[in-house]
Write a protein that holds these residues in place. Sequence first.
Motif, PDB file in Angstrom:
ATOM      1  N   ARG A 108       0.800  -1.205   0.000  1.00 12.14           N
ATOM      2  CA  ARG A 108       0.000   0.000   0.000  1.00 12.14           C
ATOM      3  C   ARG A 108       0.840   1.265   0.000  1.00 12.14           C
ATOM      4  N   LYS A 109       2.121   1.117   0.198  1.00 12.44           N
ATOM      5  CA  LYS A 109       2.997   2.278   0.214  1.00 12.44           C
ATOM      6  C   LYS A 109       3.151   2.829  -1.197  1.00 12.44           C
ATOM      7  N   ARG A 110       2.939   4.106  -1.372  1.00 15.36           N
ATOM      8  CA  ARG A 110       3.027   4.716  -2.688  1.00 15.36           C
ATOM      9  C   ARG A 110       4.475   4.777  -3.160  1.00 15.36           C
ATOM     10  N   PRO A 111       4.712   4.419  -4.419  1.00 15.20           N
ATOM     11  CA  PRO A 111       6.095   4.498  -4.915  1.00 15.20           C
ATOM     12  C   PRO A 111       6.564   5.934  -5.034  1.00 15.20           C
ATOM     13  N   ALA A 112       7.846   6.088  -4.922  1.00 17.06           N
ATOM     14  CA  ALA A 112       8.418   7.438  -5.030  1.00 17.06           C
ATOM     15  C   ALA A 112       8.288   7.953  -6.449  1.00 17.06           C
ATOM     16  N   ALA A 113       8.095   9.221  -6.606  1.00 16.25           N
ATOM     17  CA  ALA A 113       7.945   9.827  -7.934  1.00 16.25           C
ATOM     18  C   ALA A 113       9.254   9.726  -8.701  1.00 16.25           C
ATOM     19  N   PRO A 114       9.195   9.350  -9.999  1.00 18.39           N
ATOM     20  CA  PRO A 114      10.433   9.247 -10.767  1.00 18.39           C
ATOM     21  C   PRO A 114      11.082  10.603 -10.950  1.00 18.39           C
TER      22      PRO A 114
END
Length: 283
Positions: free
Chosen positions: A49-55
């Motif tokens: 559920r943790k949002r991935p870091a923005a590229p």
Amino acid sequence: MSLQKSSAAFKASLSSAASQLPARPKINPPPPPQSAPPTTSTNATAVKRKRPAAPPAPVVYSQPSDTSLQLQHILTQVHHAVQYLKEKERPMTPREITGYLSIDETPQLLHYLRGHPKLKWDEQNQAFEFVPIHNIRSATALLAFLQNQPTAAGISIKELKEGWSGALDAVDKLEAEREILVTRTKKDNQARMVWGNDKSLDVQVEDEFKDLWHAVKVPPYEELPGMLEVLGLKPTSLDPAKMKKEVKKVERKKRANNRRVKVSNTHMSGVLMDSKALRSGLQ
């Protein structure tokens, strides 16, 4: 016995009786419930559920990383300096360049001038020089370049003008002297490509042969295919796949009408009359 004495004796008896009673045990409060440690599935769910870091933003290498107004001003001055060196066609010191640009000589300006792919820095003479595609700046250098070519490749006028402002005048003069061969545009007759002219391949033709050659009359181009076909020759410009084959007309014989008709009204042969006889009589 007075009332006050009776009251004091009663309180004394109560206090002595209270001291003889057993002490009341202290009850500690229950400890708070301990939370169970998170299971593996809970951790996995939390990770999912943790949002991935923005590229990170893509890096445009064609643009400088520092887009400040000061850097843009320096890059503009570098462009003007390159064009100035291209027009002058000679090495120039940094002081001459900054004097033309009316700016101060700074280490940052010299850094960008030395890193430019079209400029060459001469450490001995402390000067910048424009580097064209071909180091040709005279008619003699052009003829030498064309003669040293391993193949019959020519040179583009656009590449020639990059480092030589007088290229067009020299090309016209060399073409008039038959030293070079030039192809030109049909619209404005501007030179496009240049080749060397090998005069050893020139052949002197006698006038008598020229007269015989010009005495042969060649029909117009439009009539030439038809005349070749009349002589039984096939034009080379005619595509065999597009030639129309003559289709011979075959006369088909008319088939006789042998259809058998069953006459069912024979009993009325005397009553019915042929309509042809009626039509002939009317006419």
